[in-house]
Design a protein around this motif. Structure first.
Motif, mmCIF file in Angstrom:
data_model
loop_
_atom_site.group_PDB
_atom_site.id
_atom_site.type_symbol
_atom_site.label_atom_id
_atom_site.label_comp_id
_atom_site.label_asym_id
_atom_site.label_seq_id
_atom_site.Cartn_x
_atom_site.Cartn_y
_atom_site.Cartn_z
ATOM 1 N N THR A 115 32.482 15.793 57.076
ATOM 2 C CA THR A 115 31.569 15.478 55.859
ATOM 3 C C THR A 115 32.467 15.955 54.587
ATOM 4 N N HIS A 116 32.500 15.216 53.597
ATOM 5 C CA HIS A 116 33.238 15.594 52.549
ATOM 6 C C HIS A 116 32.278 16.006 51.289
ATOM 7 N N SER A 117 31.042 15.991 51.563
ATOM 8 C CA SER A 117 29.895 16.252 50.709
ATOM 9 C C SER A 117 29.212 17.883 50.786
ATOM 10 N N SER A 118 29.305 18.406 49.580
ATOM 11 C CA SER A 118 28.664 19.850 49.736
ATOM 12 C C SER A 118 27.030 19.761 49.756
ATOM 13 N N HIS A 119 26.443 18.476 49.642
ATOM 14 C CA HIS A 119 25.393 18.205 49.742
ATOM 15 C C HIS A 119 24.612 18.226 51.127
ATOM 16 N N THR A 120 25.515 17.710 52.081
ATOM 17 C CA THR A 120 25.145 17.531 53.332
ATOM 18 C C THR A 120 24.290 18.699 53.893
ATOM 19 N N ASP A 121 23.192 18.492 54.528
ATOM 20 C CA ASP A 121 22.415 19.600 54.962
ATOM 21 C C ASP A 121 22.408 19.260 56.745
ATOM 22 N N PRO A 122 22.938 19.961 57.588
ATOM 23 C CA PRO A 122 23.100 19.733 58.883
ATOM 24 C C PRO A 122 21.776 19.903 59.480
ATOM 25 N N LEU A 134 35.480 19.868 59.995
ATOM 26 C CA LEU A 134 34.948 20.138 58.616
ATOM 27 C C LEU A 134 36.007 20.554 57.707
ATOM 28 N N VAL A 135 35.993 20.231 56.305
ATOM 29 C CA VAL A 135 37.153 20.373 55.313
ATOM 30 C C VAL A 135 37.353 21.553 54.764
ATOM 31 N N SER A 136 36.530 22.588 55.025
ATOM 32 C CA SER A 136 36.476 24.094 54.403
ATOM 33 C C SER A 136 35.874 25.062 55.418
ATOM 34 N N GLU A 137 36.114 26.136 55.138
ATOM 35 C CA GLU A 137 35.346 27.224 55.623
ATOM 36 C C GLU A 137 33.957 27.356 55.254
ATOM 37 N N TRP A 138 33.525 27.060 54.031
ATOM 38 C CA TRP A 138 32.294 27.227 53.632
ATOM 39 C C TRP A 138 31.581 26.088 54.352
ATOM 40 N N GLU A 261 32.064 20.113 43.294
ATOM 41 C CA GLU A 261 33.173 19.903 44.591
ATOM 42 C C GLU A 261 32.719 20.746 45.633
ATOM 43 N N LEU A 262 33.671 20.313 46.866
ATOM 44 C CA LEU A 262 33.471 20.632 48.111
ATOM 45 C C LEU A 262 34.691 21.703 48.417
ATOM 46 N N ASN A 263 35.968 20.893 48.493
ATOM 47 C CA ASN A 263 37.152 21.447 48.691
ATOM 48 C C ASN A 263 38.122 20.586 48.176
ATOM 49 N N PRO A 264 38.331 20.463 46.862
ATOM 50 C CA PRO A 264 39.033 19.443 46.120
ATOM 51 C C PRO A 264 40.589 19.535 46.366
ATOM 52 N N LEU A 265 41.022 18.164 46.801
ATOM 53 C CA LEU A 265 42.351 18.087 47.234
ATOM 54 C C LEU A 265 43.348 18.202 45.908
ATOM 55 N N VAL A 266 43.045 17.691 44.924
ATOM 56 C CA VAL A 266 43.987 17.654 43.634
ATOM 57 C C VAL A 266 44.318 18.976 43.381
ATOM 58 N N VAL A 267 43.430 20.314 43.612
ATOM 59 C CA VAL A 267 43.617 21.467 43.460
ATOM 60 C C VAL A 267 44.925 21.868 44.218
#
Length: 317
Positions: A115-122, A134-138, A261-267
């Motif tokens: 998932t690429h959304s910080s709003h996804t509720d598992p 997943l795309v990040s530790e968070w 954001e969740l884990n922005p690639l451009v950063v």
């Protein structure tokens, strides 16, 4: 060679397609990769889509039309070892298709979901894969606290790249007597380009140019339309580009005004070129940028943000 089938909701220019492109580049020699684009959202915004098509042979690239059940036929024909949904399936795939894929007896494939959304509720998911990537530790911590399913991270990398600043300033026609600030992203309230427009107005007496790379999609015109009617003269709108790496190398500062954001690639891409960044300290980052000397945090105080920007560009405040 094992077969890996990616099912992506779309390939319209943005973070999800860029993340998928990077994975394809990384795994193309390890797997025979197939791509299914579930919906073709735009014939215009195709930066990553075109790059993916340069890697994946046409016979292994599929864009579904109105008949989404074609996905099942594609799976039967290519017999993948792994099916990887690039977003939570129930957010874009018909429920009957999901049930057939997951509940199929003696299925020969392993199902992975990202998932690429910080709003996804598992806790609300109606179906589960065999594994989450997943795309990040968070995101991993959030999922592991709820679901009893293996969760791993495949995080977009920060690379060690050498910028060619003078070369790309010349190629892009950027005035060397000015400082150049870049922002990359779709014009949306979440990306918050309005903030940079306001700061640009306040520093119009300085030799600073602000460059915006990213499309202005019709469905967000209510946001960017009024901005463009009052665009400061020191703001340059470049639209969608397939050479953002040139701007990241030519620029003196990256202003990441995003508030969602969740884990922005451009950063990560900016840091790969050692480009100083102004950005918000969002909780999803888990303080991962706190010790990075290239990162300066901003907040809702625009006067303070302006002063930080001027300081980073070498101007007295």
């Amino acid at each position: 060679m094992r077969k890996l089938l990616y099912v992506t909701p779309h390939l319209s220019t943005g973070g999800l397609p860029q993340y998928l492109l990077k994975k394809i580049e990384h795994f193309k020699d390890e797997f025979e990769i197939f791509i299914v684009e579930y919906s073709d959202l735009s014939p215009i915004y195709v930066v990553q889509k075109n790059k993916i098509k340069d890697i994946i042979p046409s016979e292994r690239f599929f864009t579904l039309g109105e008949d989404k059940f074609e996905l099942l036929s594609i799976i039967d024909n290519c017999s993948p070892d792994i099916i990887h949904f690039e977003e939570i399936p129930e957010t874009f795939v018909e429920k009957r298709i999901i049930r057939q894929l997951i509940n199929k007896q003696d299925r020969g494939y392993f199902i992975v979901t990202t998932t690429h959304s910080s709003h996804t509720d598992p806790s609300t998911l109606l179906s589960h894969p065999d594994k989450f990537i997943l795309v990040s530790e968070w995101s991993k911590q959030k999922f592991e606290s709820v679901v009893d399913i293996p969760c791993d991270i495949w995080e977009y990398p920060i690379e060690d790249l050498t910028p060619e600043k003078d070369k790309y300033k010349t190629e892009l026609g950027l005035n060397p007597k000015f400082k150049h600030v870049v922002n990359i992203g779709l014009f949306t309230p979440g990306k918050n380009q309005k903030e940079i427009f306001e700061i640009a107005k306040q520093v119009s007496d300085k030799p600073i140019k602000f460059h915006f790379i990213g499309n202005q999609a019709p469905n967000f015109e209510a946001y960017w339309g009024p901005l463009m009617k009052d665009k400061p003269k020191n703001c340059m709108i470049w639209g969608e580009r397939d050479d953002t790496y040139k701007f990241l190398q030519a620029a003196d500062l990256f202003y990441f005004s995003s508030v969602l954001e969740l884990n922005p690639l451009v950063v990560k891409e900016s840091l790969s070129y050692k480009l100083p960044i102004l950005m918000r300290k969002l909780p999803q980052y888990l303080d991962s940028y706190n010790k990075n000397n290239l990162v300066s945090y901003i907040d809702e105080d625009l006067d303070q943000n302006k002063n930080i920007l001027l300081n980073k560009l070498g101007y007295d405040i």
